[in-house]
Design a protein around this motif. Structure first.
Motif, short mmCIF file in Angstrom:
data_model
loop_
_atom_site.label_atom_id
_atom_site.label_comp_id
_atom_site.label_asym_id
_atom_site.label_seq_id
_atom_site.Cartn_x
_atom_site.Cartn_y
_atom_site.Cartn_z
N ARG A 50 -9.87 -3.33 -4.25
CA ARG A 50 -10.59 -2.67 -3.84
C ARG A 50 -10.78 -3.06 -2.21
NH1 ARG A 50 -12.43 -3.63 -9.08
NH2 ARG A 50 -13.17 -5.59 -8.99
N ARG A 51 -10.89 -4.39 -2.15
CA ARG A 51 -11.07 -4.60 -0.76
C ARG A 51 -10.05 -3.79 0.71
NH1 ARG A 51 -11.59 -10.06 -0.57
NH2 ARG A 51 -9.70 -9.87 -0.79
N THR A 52 -8.89 -3.88 0.21
CA THR A 52 -7.03 -3.56 0.68
C THR A 52 -7.84 -1.31 0.92
OG1 THR A 52 -6.08 -5.02 0.12
CG2 THR A 52 -5.42 -3.50 1.37
N MET A 53 -7.96 -1.16 -0.72
CA MET A 53 -8.10 0.89 -0.71
C MET A 53 -9.25 1.14 0.35
SD MET A 53 -5.48 1.35 -2.51
CE MET A 53 -6.48 3.09 -3.70
N ALA A 54 -10.62 0.18 0.46
CA ALA A 54 -11.27 0.42 1.11
C ALA A 54 -11.29 0.97 2.55
CB ALA A 54 -13.15 -0.29 0.96
N GLY A 55 -9.95 0.08 3.35
CA GLY A 55 -9.79 0.19 4.49
C GLY A 55 -9.00 2.15 4.78
N MET B 84 1.13 -1.51 0.25
CA MET B 84 -0.31 0.17 0.00
C MET B 84 0.95 0.98 0.43
SD MET B 84 -2.78 -0.48 -0.39
CE MET B 84 -2.20 -1.85 -1.86
N LEU B 85 1.84 1.33 0.57
CA LEU B 85 2.85 2.33 0.63
C LEU B 85 3.37 2.68 -0.86
CD1 LEU B 85 5.01 1.69 3.40
CD2 LEU B 85 3.32 3.66 3.71
N HIS B 86 3.81 2.03 -1.70
CA HIS B 86 3.91 1.29 -2.70
C HIS B 86 2.69 2.05 -3.89
CE1 HIS B 86 6.21 -1.10 -5.99
NE2 HIS B 86 5.25 -0.05 -6.74
N VAL B 87 1.62 1.59 -3.50
CA VAL B 87 0.48 1.93 -4.21
C VAL B 87 0.58 2.96 -3.90
CG1 VAL B 87 -1.95 2.49 -4.51
CG2 VAL B 87 -0.41 0.26 -4.71
N LEU B 88 0.56 4.24 -2.80
CA LEU B 88 0.32 5.51 -2.06
C LEU B 88 1.73 6.50 -3.18
CD1 LEU B 88 -1.20 5.19 0.71
CD2 LEU B 88 -2.53 5.58 -1.08
N ILE B 89 2.72 6.45 -2.62
CA ILE B 89 3.13 6.80 -3.55
C ILE B 89 3.82 6.78 -5.31
CG2 ILE B 89 6.46 7.04 -3.95
CD1 ILE B 89 6.51 5.81 -1.03
N HIS B 90 3.42 5.71 -5.55
CA HIS B 90 2.73 6.10 -7.63
C HIS B 90 1.49 6.35 -7.61
CE1 HIS B 90 5.27 3.51 -9.36
NE2 HIS B 90 5.74 2.07 -8.19
N MET B 91 0.44 6.89 -7.07
CA MET B 91 -0.71 7.51 -6.89
C MET B 91 0.32 8.96 -6.91
SD MET B 91 -3.63 5.20 -5.12
CE MET B 91 -5.01 6.82 -5.50
N ASP B 92 0.56 9.25 -6.11
CA ASP B 92 1.60 10.61 -6.04
C ASP B 92 2.33 11.18 -6.96
OD1 ASP B 92 1.80 12.88 -4.38
OD2 ASP B 92 3.52 12.34 -4.09
N SER C 42 -10.23 5.78 6.53
CA SER C 42 -9.94 5.95 7.36
C SER C 42 -9.05 7.46 6.88
CB SER C 42 -8.33 5.23 7.23
OG SER C 42 -7.90 4.38 8.29
N GLY C 43 -10.03 8.31 5.24
CA GLY C 43 -9.90 8.76 4.90
C GLY C 43 -8.35 9.36 4.05
N TYR C 44 -7.57 8.19 4.27
CA TYR C 44 -6.20 8.66 3.59
C TYR C 44 -6.80 8.15 1.79
CZ TYR C 44 -4.39 7.67 8.17
OH TYR C 44 -4.83 7.50 8.57
N VAL C 45 -7.23 8.41 0.79
CA VAL C 45 -7.67 7.78 0.14
C VAL C 45 -8.77 8.00 -0.28
CG1 VAL C 45 -5.55 6.52 -1.00
CG2 VAL C 45 -8.03 5.38 -0.14
N ARG C 46 -9.57 8.07 -1.99
CA ARG C 46 -11.24 8.64 -2.28
C ARG C 46 -11.28 7.49 -3.20
NH1 ARG C 46 -10.23 14.12 -1.09
NH2 ARG C 46 -8.93 14.83 -2.78
N SER C 47 -12.65 7.31 -3.82
CA SER C 47 -13.01 6.57 -5.31
C SER C 47 -14.12 7.31 -5.63
CB SER C 47 -13.23 4.66 -4.49
OG SER C 47 -14.33 4.96 -3.80
N GLU C 48 -14.01 7.36 -6.13
CA GLU C 48 -15.38 7.47 -7.71
C GLU C 48 -15.12 6.44 -8.66
OE1 GLU C 48 -16.37 10.62 -10.82
OE2 GLU C 48 -14.84 11.86 -8.88
N GLN C 49 -16.66 5.89 -8.55
CA GLN C 49 -17.18 4.64 -9.57
C GLN C 49 -16.98 5.14 -10.82
OE1 GLN C 49 -20.08 2.69 -7.38
NE2 GLN C 49 -19.03 2.07 -6.21
#
Length: 154
Positions: free
Chosen positions: A41-46, A10-18, A50-57
Motif C-alpha cells: 500500500r505504501r509503495t502503490m500510494a506513490g 513495481m514493474l513486475h506488479v504493473l505488468i501482472h495487473m495489465d 503520480s497517476g499511474y494506478v488508482r485504488s478503490e476501497q
C-alpha cells in the motif's frame, strides 16, 4: 549494502495487473511479492499519487492501472517510488581532509554523475509496454506463471 528492488518489483506488479488482473488487492500483490500488504500500500500510494494506478476501497476494491503501459516509462516509476539510489558504490567519507581521498572522490563522483545521467536518460526511453512485449514473447501460449495462478486464487 542491500539492493533496492522496488523499481523491479513495481514493474513486475504493473505488468501482472495489465496481463492478469483488472483489479488487484494489496493482499494479492503482497503474496505475489512475498511481502507485507502494508508495504504494498505504501509503495502503490506513490504510483497512485503520480497517476499511474488508482485504488478503490471496500469489497471488490483494489488497485488498477490508470494508464496504459505504453504511457508509463521506467523513469516514471523510478520517480514515483522516490528515486532510490541507483548505485551501491560511491565516494568515501572516511578521511575528508586526505588529499588522495579528495582526488579519488572527485573523479569517482564525476564518473557516477555521468553514469547516472546516462542511465536515467535510458530509463526515459523504455516503456513498461516494452517489457510486457518481451514477457509475451517468452510466455508459452496458454501457460500461466505459477505465482500468477496462486495469486489469482488467493
Amino acid at each position: 549494502m542491500r539492493r533496492d528492488s522496488r523499481l523491479s518489483r513495481m514493474l513486475h506488479v504493473l505488468i501482472h495487473m495489465d496481463r492478469h488482473y483488472k483489479r488487484a488487492t494489496s493482499e494479492t500483490i503482497s503474496k505475489m511479492l512475498g511481502t507485507n500488504a502494508v508495504v504494498v500500500r505504501r509503495t502503490m500510494a506513490g504510483l497512485r499519487d503520480s497517476g499511474y494506478v488508482r485504488s478503490e476501497q471496500g469489497h471488490g476494491g483494489g488497485w488498477e492501472l490508470a494508464r496504459g503501459l505504453d504511457q508509463i516509462t521506467l523513469f516514471d516509476i523510478y520517480e514515483a517510488i522516490g528515486k532510490p539510489p541507483l548505485f551501491a558504490i560511491g565516494p568515501s567519507v572516511d578521511q575528508p581532509e586526505c588529499l588522495v581521498e579528495q582526488a579519488v572522490d572527485a573523479k569517482l563522483g564525476d564518473a557516477l554523475k555521468e553514469a547516472e545521467a546516462l542511465l536515467l536518460e535510458r530509463l526515459r526511453t523504455i516503456t513498461i509496454a516494452d517489457i510486457a512485449a518481451d514477457f509475451d514473447r517468452r510466455m508459452p501460449e496458454g501457460r500461466c506463471n505459477i505465482h500468477t495462478e496462486q495469486s489469482a486464487s488467493a
